[in-house]
Structure formats: C-alpha cells, structure tokens
Design a protein around this motif. Structure first.
Motif, mmCIF file in Angstrom:
data_model
loop_
_atom_site.group_PDB
_atom_site.id
_atom_site.type_symbol
_atom_site.label_atom_id
_atom_site.label_comp_id
_atom_site.label_asym_id
_atom_site.label_seq_id
_atom_site.Cartn_x
_atom_site.Cartn_y
_atom_site.Cartn_z
ATOM 1 N N VAL A 1 -2.986 -5.088 -2.409
ATOM 2 C CA VAL A 1 -3.355 -4.147 -1.362
ATOM 3 C C VAL A 1 -4.109 -2.991 -1.990
ATOM 4 O O VAL A 1 -3.787 -2.548 -3.089
ATOM 5 C CB VAL A 1 -2.101 -3.625 -0.619
ATOM 6 C CG1 VAL A 1 -1.147 -2.946 -1.570
ATOM 7 C CG2 VAL A 1 -2.495 -2.703 0.513
ATOM 8 N N SER A 2 -5.128 -2.525 -1.304
ATOM 9 C CA SER A 2 -5.891 -1.381 -1.786
ATOM 10 C C SER A 2 -6.193 -0.462 -0.616
ATOM 11 O O SER A 2 -6.365 -0.912 0.520
ATOM 12 C CB SER A 2 -7.197 -1.836 -2.452
ATOM 13 O OG SER A 2 -7.988 -2.556 -1.531
ATOM 14 N N GLY A 3 -6.246 0.828 -0.895
ATOM 15 C CA GLY A 3 -6.542 1.799 0.141
ATOM 16 C C GLY A 3 -7.080 3.082 -0.458
ATOM 17 O O GLY A 3 -6.855 3.373 -1.638
ATOM 18 N N LEU B 1 0.834 -1.190 0.000
ATOM 19 C CA LEU B 1 0.000 0.000 0.000
ATOM 20 C C LEU B 1 0.867 1.237 0.000
ATOM 21 O O LEU B 1 0.641 2.172 -0.754
ATOM 22 C CB LEU B 1 -0.910 -0.015 1.225
ATOM 23 C CG LEU B 1 -1.772 1.218 1.416
ATOM 24 C CD1 LEU B 1 -2.636 1.428 0.203
ATOM 25 C CD2 LEU B 1 -2.611 1.094 2.648
ATOM 26 N N ALA B 2 1.887 1.232 0.849
ATOM 27 C CA ALA B 2 2.764 2.384 0.883
ATOM 28 C C ALA B 2 3.431 2.577 -0.450
ATOM 29 O O ALA B 2 3.564 3.670 -0.946
ATOM 30 C CB ALA B 2 3.821 2.183 1.939
ATOM 31 N N LEU B 3 3.890 1.479 -1.019
ATOM 32 C CA LEU B 3 4.546 1.558 -2.321
ATOM 33 C C LEU B 3 3.558 1.995 -3.375
ATOM 34 O O LEU B 3 3.871 2.795 -4.246
ATOM 35 C CB LEU B 3 5.110 0.188 -2.691
ATOM 36 C CG LEU B 3 6.434 -0.139 -2.015
ATOM 37 C CD1 LEU B 3 6.794 -1.583 -2.270
ATOM 38 C CD2 LEU B 3 7.518 0.773 -2.514
ATOM 39 N N ALA B 4 2.396 1.426 -3.324
ATOM 40 C CA ALA B 4 1.421 1.743 -4.348
ATOM 41 C C ALA B 4 1.071 3.198 -4.259
ATOM 42 O O ALA B 4 0.906 3.861 -5.258
ATOM 43 C CB ALA B 4 0.184 0.915 -4.145
ATOM 44 N N THR C 1 -4.323 0.765 -5.627
ATOM 45 C CA THR C 1 -4.293 -0.703 -5.637
ATOM 46 C C THR C 1 -2.910 -1.139 -6.096
ATOM 47 O O THR C 1 -2.383 -0.607 -7.075
ATOM 48 C CB THR C 1 -5.353 -1.288 -6.592
ATOM 49 O OG1 THR C 1 -6.646 -0.879 -6.159
ATOM 50 C CG2 THR C 1 -5.282 -2.815 -6.603
ATOM 51 N N LEU C 2 -2.329 -2.105 -5.398
ATOM 52 C CA LEU C 2 -0.990 -2.575 -5.706
ATOM 53 C C LEU C 2 -0.899 -4.082 -5.510
ATOM 54 O O LEU C 2 -1.521 -4.633 -4.612
ATOM 55 C CB LEU C 2 0.016 -1.885 -4.777
ATOM 56 C CG LEU C 2 1.451 -2.378 -4.866
ATOM 57 C CD1 LEU C 2 2.135 -1.896 -6.124
ATOM 58 C CD2 LEU C 2 2.228 -1.964 -3.639
ATOM 59 N N SER C 3 -0.110 -4.731 -6.353
ATOM 60 C CA SER C 3 0.135 -6.162 -6.160
ATOM 61 C C SER C 3 1.584 -6.502 -6.484
ATOM 62 O O SER C 3 2.268 -5.767 -7.203
ATOM 63 C CB SER C 3 -0.802 -6.993 -7.055
ATOM 64 O OG SER C 3 -0.457 -6.844 -8.422
#
Length: 454
Positions: free
Chosen positions: A231-233, A13-16, A193-195
C-alpha cells in the motif's frame, strides 16, 4: 480477492503511516526525528533551541536572532539501527487446534539511513533592523524498516517506508536586546509505502469450518498459500510554529517553542499479489484506491543555557510530544466504505536531556549530553511495525571554526532501547495468527554539518 487486498492495503496504509513510522529507523521515540542539527546531536538535544544555529528556523524561530550574519547550514546524519526479534506465534486456535508459525526472526530490519537537513537565515538591516527571516528543508518524522520475506511475523509486517519532509518559512523579531519572538509556516509532504504477507490458505479454510485448516484431506492449508499486498499513499498539509527567547544577560538564555499538529488525508493505492483463483472475484481483494488519516504530532520544547564561566556552559531540555493524537487509524475505500481500524492507543511523551559545552579555544568547542526519551507505545497494542520503547541517549560532539565564516561540526550518539515485547492475538477476519516475542536493539548515529556565514 483484490478487494480484500485493497482493504488489507488500506489497513497497511494506516499502519504504514502511523505504525511503521514509529519502528526501527526513527532515532527518537515514536517516529520522530530530532536530527535537524548535528550540534544538538552532540549534546543529546540539551539547549536545543537557544543556540547560534540555523536549524532554529524549524525548531524555534525566535532564536534566529542569535545570528547576525547571513548563514547557510547543512546537516547530515546517518542513523544505523540494529534490531532482532526472538519469539513466535500460532495460526488460529479454538475451536480448531493451533499450529506454530513457521519462519525465521526477520533479520535486522534496519539499514543505515541518511537524514539530511538544510537551513538558511537572513538578518534584516535598515528599516527592518531587528527582524530575521529564515527557510529550511528537513525531515522531522520518518522511518524505513524491512524484514526478511519468510520471517515469522510476515503476516504483520514486511516493508515499512515513511518519509515526511517539511519546508519551513520563519520570521523573528527582536523586541528588546534580551527578548525575541518568532513564528513559522510549515508545508509538509508525507509519503508512505507498506507491505505484508497474507495467509490466504488460512483465510480460505477458516472461512468455512476452521477445523478444515488442520484436516489432511482439505486442499487449502495454513502458511501454504501466501500472497501479499503493498500500500502506498501521500498527502501535503500545512501547520505552524511559534517560539520565543529570553536572554536577560550574556550567561542565561531560555527558549520556548510550539509546533502544531499537522493532519494528513493520505490518498493511496492498494495492490494485492498472488491472490488465489478461488478468491479472484472476491470484492475484498480487488486492487484500487484507498486512504487513511495521519497526524504528525504537536511538539512543545523548553530549553535553557547557562554560562558557568566564559568557556563552560550547562544546558537542559524538555520536550513534550503529543502522540495521543494517534489513538487509532481507520482505513476507508475511495467510496467511503470502512476497510478496517488499527488500534494504537498512544500516549503523550516526555523527553529530558542535560549537557555541557566547553570552549577549548576560539576555534574548538567540545560538547556532550545524556537524555531520556519516553515511548508512546504500550504492551497491549505494540506491533512489529512499531517495536518502540523507552530509551537512553548518550552523545559527544565538537565544533571546529576554520575561520570567522566557516564552522564544521561532528557528533556521535548512542541510543540504548529498552527491550519491547510483542503480544498480539487473533483478530478475525484481518489477523488469523498470534505473534509473541521480544525485540532487542540499539542505534548509532553519526553526524557532520557545515555552517557558512557571510
């Protein structure tokens, strides 16, 4: 296992939010987007905040006073990034032997992406003469990149999708015929959103004796038990915008604007996939809530326009973006437990551009510009989520006034990006592999807009 995933996901999430935003599709350095105006696109943003353009609602509210009619403007820009990676990496290292990462180059992580912006300006009359109100909806920051699932850097990044949308409400006041001031309120929504893949095979064997990872008899092998996470936020927050314009005569106009930082507390979900049964009870890999802080940076802009003749204008722009607000990102679970921290160590950046406009007639205007955009990233902490570097911008554009009420603009911009390098080492426990290589890439931007006055 799912808890670990959760932590990984939080890190993602932080990276995304902070990292992936800055890769690929962003047309400016970092994850900034400057496509609020197609007219500005056609001159590499030179003179960006002193023109007769409704986009000034979100760029420099003071310049809204340049419009003397109610104006509705819609801008559409397609950003087409082409990028490729050349390099590789290895699993672990001393005290165990290293093994090369498998996988391809990830393909082209960027697809053509549409960036829309819309603005409306209302000059006041009667008792409110000299005041102008405006509203806009647009995307000042954002990115979407996607690597092929089995690429060599899959343990660092797969999909990154960041959307930042602003609703800006602004007001301007003309103090004298040549001086105006303005301010705006920015309501900002951020969705991320990140994966990425997780090498559970290496994680299991390295949790005991790292030499097990290369023991033919050991059942868990590097790169043979991959899982993943997504991850999504999202969050909403408020910032502000102030500006001024000085135009002592018909030839010269100088504009200044400042957009504040906007701080987000992203609340999201952690979702781990294909967690091995051996790790199913591990609290590190449990699905659940997680969060991170994200800051969209401050932006300071200074513009100038000078008319050499009645038909020819020279333009200039400086923009400073406060990317030093992104030093690191700490991921926490909903209970406050720190999951991990990502180091960015970004620096503030400068942008310069020059351009010209020439009126062929009352109906047609040609424009062009060139710009240089500095990257906030560095060779030590750069990751494939943000393979950004310094870049040059080359632009052409034109306006066609169909009538006193309707104008259509079109523009093309080419961005040449200096090849960024990736040099990432092992950081136990989250990163058990290295990744080294070089990205090459460029971007083509195509824009059209319509401005209607009544």
């Amino acid at each position: 296992m799912k808890t670990t995933t959760r932590s990984f996901r939080a890190t993602a999430l932080a990276l995304a939010v902070l990292g992936t935003l800055a890769a690929g599709q962003a047309s400016a350095s970092g994850f900034q987007l400057r496509e609020q105006s197609v007219k500005n696109l056609g001159k590499s943003n030179a003179g960006s905040i002193v023109g007769k353009d409704a986009s000034n609602v979100s760029l420099n509210p003071a310049a809204m006073t340049n419009l003397d009619k109610v104006t509705i403007q819609s801008d559409l820009t397609v950003i087409d990034l082409s990028a490729s990676f050349s390099g590789g990496g290895s699993i672990l290292g001393s005290p165990a032997p290293s093994a090369a990462l498998t996988g391809g180059n990830g393909g082209d992580p960027g697809d053509p992406t549409l960036v829309p912006n819309m603005a409306v300006v209302f000059p006041m009359h009667g008792a409110l003469e000299g005041m102008t109100l405006g509203a806009s909806i647009g995307a000042p920051f954002g990115l979407k990149t996607e690597y092929e699932p089995g690429w060599v850097g899959r343990y660092r990044a797969l999909t990154s999708d960041v959307k930042v949308v602003d609703l800006t409400l602004s007001a301007a006041f003309k103090a004298t015929d040549g001086v105006s001031f303005g301010a705006g309120l920015v309501y900002e929504r951020a969705d991320v959103t990140l994966s990425k893949a997780i090498d559970f095979g290496t994680a299991i064997c390295a949790s005991g004796n790292p030499a097990n990872c290369f023991n033919p008899q050991y059942p868990f092998k590097p790169q043979q038990l991959d899982g993943g996470f997504e991850v999504s936020g999202s969050d909403t927050a408020v910032g502000y915008l102030v500006g001024m314009q000085v135009a002592p005569n018909d030839k010269l106009a100088i504009g200044f604007s400042y957009r504040s930082e906007i701080k987000h507390d992203l609340a999201g979900n952690l979702d781990f996939q294909n967690v091995p049964a051996l790790l199913g009870a591990d609290p590190r890999f449990q699905d659940g809530p997680g969060g991170a802080k994200m800051v969209t940076p401050s932006v300071t802009t200074l513009s100038i326009s000078y008319g050499i003749t009645d038909q020819l204008r020279v333009l200039g722009d400086y923009q400073g973006t406060g990317w030093s607000s992104l030093q690191d990102v700490t991921i926490r679970r909903s209970n406050g437990t720190v999951v991990g921290s990502e180091d960015f160590s970004w620096e503030d950046t400068d942008f310069f551009s020059v351009g010209m406009e020439y009126d062929l007639s009352d109906a047609f205007t040609l424009r062009g510009g060139i710009g240089w955009d500095e990257s906030p990233t560095n060779d030590v902490t750069r990751t494939p989520r943000l393979p950004d570097n310094d870049r040059m911008l080359y632009s052409v554009g034109m306006s066609w006034a169909f009538s006193d009420n309707l104008t259509v603009d079109a523009a093309y911009q080419r961005i040449e990006i200096d090849d960024p390098t990736i040099d990432l080492g092992v950081h136990v426990p989250s990163d058990l592999s290295t990744l080294h290589g070089t990205f090459g890439g460029y971007a083509n931007l195509f824009g059209v807009s319509m401005q209607y006055r009544f």
